[in-house]
Design an enzyme around this catalytic site. Structure first.
Site, PDB file in Angstrom:
ATOM      1  N   ALA A  78      15.464  76.174 146.946  1.00 45.60           N
ATOM      2  CA  ALA A  78      16.558  76.787 147.097  1.00 45.60           C
ATOM      3  C   ALA A  78      15.657  77.879 146.209  1.00 45.60           C
ATOM      4  CB  ALA A  78      18.309  76.798 146.464  1.00 45.60           C
ATOM      5  N   GLY A 121      16.113  72.112 147.857  1.00 45.86           N
ATOM      6  CA  GLY A 121      16.731  72.843 149.137  1.00 45.86           C
ATOM      7  C   GLY A 121      15.788  72.344 150.735  1.00 45.86           C
ATOM      8  N   GLU A 124      16.801  68.921 151.622  1.00 42.59           N
ATOM      9  CA  GLU A 124      17.868  68.884 151.888  1.00 42.59           C
ATOM     10  C   GLU A 124      18.374  69.949 153.271  1.00 42.59           C
ATOM     11  OE1 GLU A 124      18.904  70.607 147.714  1.00 42.59           O
ATOM     12  OE2 GLU A 124      20.769  68.876 147.619  1.00 42.59           O
ATOM     13  N   GLU A 144      14.570  68.481 141.250  1.00 43.16           N
ATOM     14  CA  GLU A 144      15.591  70.426 140.443  1.00 43.16           C
ATOM     15  C   GLU A 144      16.191  69.547 139.319  1.00 43.16           C
ATOM     16  OE1 GLU A 144      15.763  68.031 143.241  1.00 43.16           O
ATOM     17  OE2 GLU A 144      17.382  69.913 144.708  1.00 43.16           O
TER      18      GLU A 144
END
Ligand code: CAA
Length: 270
Positions: A78, A121, A124, A144
């Site tokens: 992200a 992300g 993911e 993260e």
């Protein structure tokens, strides 16, 4: 094209193409395209990506979709710049993962074709797809923890289901990166290919899928996804009903007739 959704926003961060397929349906291809930030997944990119997936899903000429990045990065997570100053209340109001949840509603198969970094992300997003093909040099991780947070786009859940508690625990709590071979051995990846052919090999499989009877493919995906959130008994009943349902499709009649007549079936996708 039938049923094609109007894309409500210009596609600034992704490249979209339709790959012709002489035998069957086309392949819808989405390439993440923010090279300056290793395809960091900002809110705008995710909206474009999901709208395009939904548009392909409604398009009767598309059989399967592929999401890919660049040689250097599938996606490095992200976008940290978008989150750096955000408070809890801002994150709740933003509800950015609601967009991601729409990926779960896509009915056609979606394949991730990963080279380079698939981190946070990015990993993911790959796990939100139905299959993951990777280049030998790809690197996977959920880093993260090194930012003082945890995965927020389903990583703790999907990774644990895919590779088991003890491996997911190590990966998420150490934040380490893992090679494609390690992730294949752990069960996260469908296949690993040489760095220069991974995308061609992915497209080959996507075309193979696009050559199959589309309704049966869709119901097969639905049944497999059902296995994630139901008991074995309910899942088997769900499968059985879908199995019977296919007996009213023209493709079932054609598929079995073609087998008996020793010829190739011609699918109508109905
Ligand atoms: N968000 C925003 N920008 C990013 C980014 C990210 N996730 N990842 C990389 N970038 C940017 C870098 O800031 C850099 O920009 P500048 O050139 O302007 O400095 C550019 O991309 C290139 O990156 P590096 O110079 O760092 O490249 P590198 O080859 O030295 O390192 C890397 C590559 C190891 C992937 C490193 O960039 C990195 O660690 N990135 C962050 C990975 C990460 O922590 N991801 C998790 C994000 S949080 C998340 O995803 C939450 C969630 O669950 C949804």
């Amino acid at each position: 094209m039938e049923n094609k959704l109007h894309l409500t926003m210009p596609r600034k961060h992704i490249l979209v193409t339709e790959i012709e397929n002489p035998v069957g349906l086309k392949v819808g291809m989405i390439q993440l395209n923010r090279p300056d930030v290793l395809n960091a997944l900002n809110i705008e990119l995710m909206k474009e990506l999901v709208e395009t997936l939904e548009s392909f899903d409604m398009d009767s000429e598309i059989g399967c979709m592929v999401i890919t990045g660049s040689q250097k990065a599938f996606a490095a997570g992200a976008d940290i710049n978008e989150m750096a100053e955000a408070s809890t209340v801002e994150m709740i109001k933003r509800d950015q993962f609601a967009t991601w949840d729409r990926i779960m509603k896509i009915k056609k198969p979606v394949i991730a074709s990963v080279s380079g970094y698939a981190l946070g992300g990015g990993c993911e997003l790959a796990m939100s797809c139905d299959m993951i093909f990777a280049a030998e040099g790809a690197k996977f991780g959920q880093p993260e923890i090194n930012l003082g947070i945890i995965p927020g786009a389903g990583g703790t859940q999907r990774l644990t289901r895919a590779i088991g508690k003890v491996r997911a625990m190590e990966m998420i709590i150490t934040g380490k990166m893992y090679s494609a071979k390690e992730m294949f051995d752990a069960g996260l990846l469908t296949a690993v290919f040489a760095d220069d052919v991974y995308l061609d090999e992915t497209i080959k499989v996507a075309k193979e899928i696009s050559n199959k009877p589309a309704i049966a493919v869709q119901l097969a995906k639905e049944c497999i996804m059902k296995a994630y959130n139901t008991t074995i008994e309910d899942g088997i009943q769900f499968e059985r009903r879908n199995f019977y349902l296919l007996f009213s499709s023209e493709d079932k009649i054609e598929g079995m007739k073609a087998f008996i007549e020793k010829r190739k079936p011609v699918w109508k996708n109905k």
